[in-house]
Design a protein around this motif. Structure first.
Motif, short mmCIF file in Angstrom:
data_model
loop_
_atom_site.label_atom_id
_atom_site.label_comp_id
_atom_site.label_asym_id
_atom_site.label_seq_id
_atom_site.Cartn_x
_atom_site.Cartn_y
_atom_site.Cartn_z
N ARG A 17 0.85 -1.19 0.00
CA ARG A 17 0.00 0.00 0.00
C ARG A 17 0.89 1.24 0.00
O ARG A 17 1.82 1.34 0.78
CB ARG A 17 -0.88 -0.03 1.24
N MET A 18 0.59 2.17 -0.91
CA MET A 18 1.37 3.41 -1.02
C MET A 18 0.42 4.57 -1.22
O MET A 18 -0.70 4.40 -1.69
CB MET A 18 2.30 3.38 -2.25
N SER A 19 0.94 5.77 -0.92
CA SER A 19 0.18 6.97 -1.25
C SER A 19 0.16 7.09 -2.78
O SER A 19 0.99 6.49 -3.48
CB SER A 19 0.84 8.21 -0.64
N VAL A 20 -0.77 7.89 -3.30
CA VAL A 20 -0.85 8.08 -4.75
C VAL A 20 0.47 8.64 -5.28
O VAL A 20 0.98 8.21 -6.32
CB VAL A 20 -2.03 9.01 -5.12
N GLU A 21 1.06 9.58 -4.54
CA GLU A 21 2.33 10.18 -4.99
C GLU A 21 3.46 9.16 -5.01
O GLU A 21 4.23 9.10 -5.97
CB GLU A 21 2.69 11.39 -4.10
#
Length: 195
Positions: free
Chosen positions: A11-15
């Motif tokens: 899971r990652m931030s959109v950026e």
């Protein structure tokens, strides 16, 4: 979990996800050009193909962002700033040549890969960038000012010119120029000493 089941991407931030995808796409652009598929990009980034379209509007935006990121001179400035001004002149010139050749080869490669398409972002004519480069080189070569036969800015111009030229496939098709040969030429020229 079944050992046969592929693990999901973390899971990652959109950026962060965008950055991860951009990291994966540049080598593909260099090897396959703008015809690279989103499936190839997804495979290289270890993500599902649909994830690309949650981070970018379309493939065109992804390619333009990757090229803009690749063409950004900031990493080159940072690399140049890491060169120790107290090194011997030959070592500094070699480090600068290595950095310029790598950047030039990459730029030539990405432009060749894109074919007729012009990159959307042009970092080449930014006066702030030129001023920053001048400041970096003034600091780097200040200890060598008495050793240079030409003005420091002209010396840097020649280094950039030769590094770029030696990265152009049309000029090096018959002869690959080693970095040490190029550095020796920059420091000594083509005339024997005493002539």
């Amino acid at each position: 979990m079944n050992p046969q089941t592929p693990s999901r991407a973390p899971r990652m931030s959109v950026e962060d996800r965008r950055e991860s995808i951009l990291d994966a796409v540049v080598p593909l652009l260099l090897s396959q050009g703008a015809d690279v598929t989103t499936k190839d990009i997804a495979d290289a980034a270890c993500i599902a193909e649909g994830t690309i379209f949650r981070a970018f509007a379309d493939k065109e935006e992804l390619i333009q962002q990757a090229v803009a990121r690749f063409m950004d001179p900031e990493p080159t400035f940072r690399a140049l700033e890491q060169i120790d001004p107290s090194l011997a002149l030959k070592s500094k010139v070699r480090a600068v040549v290595d950095i310029f050749r790598e950047r030039s080869a990459g730029i030539v490669g990405i432009i060749s890969a894109l074919g007729h398409r012009k990159p959307a972002h042009d970092h080449g004519n930014d006066p702030r960038g030129e001023a920053r480069a001048a400041a970096i080189f003034a600091t780097l070569f200040a200890p060598d000012s008495d050793s240079l036969r030409v003005d420091q800015s002209l010396a840097v111009f020649f280094i950039r010119l030769l590094a770029f030229g030696s990265s152009m496939p049309m000029f090096t098709a018959d002869r690959d120029v080693e970095t040490d040969e190029l550095v020796d030429f920059i420091l000594r020229g083509i005339v024997k000493e005493g002539r």
